[in-house]
Design a protein around this motif. Sequence first.
Motif, PDB file in Angstrom:
ATOM      1  N   THR A  76      13.294   8.982   5.625  1.00  0.00           N
ATOM      2  CA  THR A  76      13.061   8.600   4.220  1.00  0.00           C
ATOM      3  C   THR A  76      11.693   7.934   4.067  1.00  0.00           C
ATOM      4  OG1 THR A  76      15.408   8.127   4.204  1.00  0.00           O
ATOM      5  CG2 THR A  76      14.189   7.520   2.244  1.00  0.00           C
ATOM      6  N   VAL A  77      11.335   7.081   5.019  1.00  0.00           N
ATOM      7  CA  VAL A  77      10.024   6.409   4.932  1.00  0.00           C
ATOM      8  C   VAL A  77       8.908   7.442   5.052  1.00  0.00           C
ATOM      9  CG1 VAL A  77       8.468   4.765   6.072  1.00  0.00           C
ATOM     10  CG2 VAL A  77      10.883   4.184   5.777  1.00  0.00           C
ATOM     11  N   ARG A  78       9.054   8.382   5.992  1.00  0.00           N
ATOM     12  CA  ARG A  78       7.999   9.406   6.174  1.00  0.00           C
ATOM     13  C   ARG A  78       7.814  10.254   4.918  1.00  0.00           C
ATOM     14  NH1 ARG A  78       5.880   9.977  11.183  1.00  0.00           N
ATOM     15  NH2 ARG A  78       7.042   9.162  12.968  1.00  0.00           N
ATOM     16  N   VAL A  94       5.048   1.014  11.835  1.00  0.00           N
ATOM     17  CA  VAL A  94       3.935   1.529  11.019  1.00  0.00           C
ATOM     18  C   VAL A  94       3.625   2.994  11.331  1.00  0.00           C
ATOM     19  CG1 VAL A  94       2.829  -0.673  10.506  1.00  0.00           C
ATOM     20  CG2 VAL A  94       2.235   0.536  12.611  1.00  0.00           C
ATOM     21  N   GLN A  95       4.122   3.479  12.478  1.00  0.00           N
ATOM     22  CA  GLN A  95       3.907   4.901  12.822  1.00  0.00           C
ATOM     23  C   GLN A  95       4.604   5.816  11.819  1.00  0.00           C
ATOM     24  OE1 GLN A  95       5.072   2.556  14.897  1.00  0.00           O
ATOM     25  NE2 GLN A  95       3.317   2.312  16.271  1.00  0.00           N
ATOM     26  N   GLN A 151       0.213   8.073   1.377  1.00  0.00           N
ATOM     27  CA  GLN A 151       1.247   7.102   0.989  1.00  0.00           C
ATOM     28  C   GLN A 151       0.591   5.789   0.547  1.00  0.00           C
ATOM     29  OE1 GLN A 151       3.556   7.255   4.740  1.00  0.00           O
ATOM     30  NE2 GLN A 151       5.278   7.894   3.476  1.00  0.00           N
ATOM     31  N   VAL A 152       1.289   5.099  -0.368  1.00  0.00           N
ATOM     32  CA  VAL A 152       0.868   3.751  -0.772  1.00  0.00           C
ATOM     33  C   VAL A 152       1.856   2.765  -0.148  1.00  0.00           C
ATOM     34  CG1 VAL A 152       0.544   2.163  -2.727  1.00  0.00           C
ATOM     35  CG2 VAL A 152      -0.160   4.560  -2.939  1.00  0.00           C
ATOM     36  N   VAL A 153       1.317   1.709   0.454  1.00  0.00           N
ATOM     37  CA  VAL A 153       2.151   0.654   1.053  1.00  0.00           C
ATOM     38  C   VAL A 153       1.829  -0.645   0.318  1.00  0.00           C
ATOM     39  CG1 VAL A 153       2.580  -0.691   3.142  1.00  0.00           C
ATOM     40  CG2 VAL A 153       2.240   1.786   3.300  1.00  0.00           C
ATOM     41  N   TYR A 154       2.859  -1.265  -0.261  1.00  0.00           N
ATOM     42  CA  TYR A 154       2.627  -2.529  -0.978  1.00  0.00           C
ATOM     43  C   TYR A 154       3.398  -3.645  -0.275  1.00  0.00           C
ATOM     44  CZ  TYR A 154       1.175  -5.668  -4.549  1.00  0.00           C
ATOM     45  OH  TYR A 154       0.540  -6.711  -5.184  1.00  0.00           O
ATOM     46  N   ASP A 155       2.681  -4.588   0.314  1.00  0.00           N
ATOM     47  CA  ASP A 155       3.321  -5.733   0.973  1.00  0.00           C
ATOM     48  C   ASP A 155       3.241  -6.918   0.013  1.00  0.00           C
ATOM     49  OD1 ASP A 155       4.285  -7.707   2.643  1.00  0.00           O
ATOM     50  OD2 ASP A 155       3.241  -6.922   4.404  1.00  0.00           O
ATOM     51  N   THR A 204      -1.060  -8.733   6.947  1.00  0.00           N
ATOM     52  CA  THR A 204       0.143  -8.613   7.767  1.00  0.00           C
ATOM     53  C   THR A 204       0.024  -7.422   8.729  1.00  0.00           C
ATOM     54  OG1 THR A 204       1.154  -7.190   6.134  1.00  0.00           O
ATOM     55  CG2 THR A 204       1.591  -9.550   5.911  1.00  0.00           C
ATOM     56  N   ALA A 205       0.930  -7.400   9.696  1.00  0.00           N
ATOM     57  CA  ALA A 205       0.962  -6.275  10.643  1.00  0.00           C
ATOM     58  C   ALA A 205       1.237  -4.969   9.892  1.00  0.00           C
ATOM     59  CB  ALA A 205       2.041  -6.521  11.692  1.00  0.00           C
ATOM     60  N   LEU A 206       2.047  -5.042   8.823  1.00  0.00           N
ATOM     61  CA  LEU A 206       2.334  -3.834   8.039  1.00  0.00           C
ATOM     62  C   LEU A 206       1.060  -3.331   7.361  1.00  0.00           C
ATOM     63  CD1 LEU A 206       4.140  -1.711   6.653  1.00  0.00           C
ATOM     64  CD2 LEU A 206       4.669  -3.427   4.900  1.00  0.00           C
ATOM     65  N   VAL A 207       0.312  -4.224   6.715  1.00  0.00           N
ATOM     66  CA  VAL A 207      -0.895  -3.793   5.983  1.00  0.00           C
ATOM     67  C   VAL A 207      -1.955  -3.272   6.961  1.00  0.00           C
ATOM     68  CG1 VAL A 207      -2.838  -4.611   4.590  1.00  0.00           C
ATOM     69  CG2 VAL A 207      -0.508  -5.206   3.927  1.00  0.00           C
ATOM     70  N   SER A 208      -2.218  -4.006   8.042  1.00  0.00           N
ATOM     71  CA  SER A 208      -3.263  -3.526   8.957  1.00  0.00           C
ATOM     72  C   SER A 208      -2.822  -2.237   9.650  1.00  0.00           C
ATOM     73  CB  SER A 208      -3.669  -4.604   9.962  1.00  0.00           C
ATOM     74  OG  SER A 208      -2.555  -4.991  10.709  1.00  0.00           O
TER      75      SER A 208
END
Length: 294
Positions: free
Chosen positions: A191-193, A216-217, A223-227, A234-238
């Motif tokens: 779902t994330v992919r 994060v892989q 895709q847009v990632v909003y933290d 954060t580790a998610l954003v980087s």
Amino acid sequence: MQPISGTTRLAGVIGHPLAHSLSPAMHNAVYEELGLDWVYVPLHVKDEIGLRRVVAAIQSLPFMGFNVTMPFKQAMLELCDEVAMAASMAGAVNTVHCVDGRLVGYNTDGRGLLEALKDEAGFEPAGKDVVICGAGGAAGAALVGLMLAQAASITIVNRNIDGAEELLDRVRPHMNAVRVQAVSAMAAEETVRAADLLVNATPVGMRPDDDSPIPVQWVGPGQVVYDMIYGRTTALVSGARAQGALALDGLGMLVAQGATAVDIWNESKQVRASRATMRAAAEAQLTAHEQDGR
Ligand code: NAP
């Protein structure tokens, strides 16, 4: 700041802890720009007994309104005389308007998220597939905002699936055509992919040694990632940036939810609170915190 006088009206934020709150700086800067005779103060409250006492006191004081932050957004819902539909669906109130002694509750976090996504990523949710990590107050606000903006599907990823199902049960009667599901992080890869947007609405990432809430892989170009976390990368954003995704931190949402609160309290509605002014004040405050080593 405007001079405080016998006619100055009050606003503020109730929460715990508040030492790092950017809201007083953001709000007071924009009140000055708008020429409003208001002052915004931190209202540090330790527990729900304190929350009830402060809310009762506010009803006897010249408050325009107030914000509510962690951990009281859910408890505030019960203390309002009236609650806007989006706040009641989200299960959380972050903004209260004091109207003739009555407390009217709103949730401006969802609108804040939508505004930040549009302004910073050109992202419009209509027809898009979305994944939200978390099932608390911020996730509820994001879910309602994205649902009202006609996302095609929304998946809630939460460690406590029962909590996620409870949130979905609350909004399901208003869902229209939006497809929703709750899954555990371990079952979320596909779902994330396939998602257009991934939102982090957990506090995972606030501490320097925190990992990403999902690997994060699983994210990549397009895709847009909003933290929702702000004030640190954060580790998610980087990680998402390294994977080629467009990744944003939560400062734009913080600014927009605060500006929307000012627009609600400032009933004349002739001038919108300047997001640029509030953002500049928030960034200056973040820099001051860094210099203080806080
Ligand atoms: P909350 O109501 O306490 O909800 C937290 C959610 O995160 C819950 O679903 C919880 O899962 C999950 N969670 C907590 N710790 C976790 C962990 N170690 N691993 C996995 N999941 C975990 O908090 P909230 O008010 O929704 O706020 C969430 C975050 O959003 C905070 O960092 C807050 O600062 C941020 N926020 C930012 C803005 C903004 O304007 N940028 C606005 C609102 C909130 P369980 O259900 O399993 O406990």
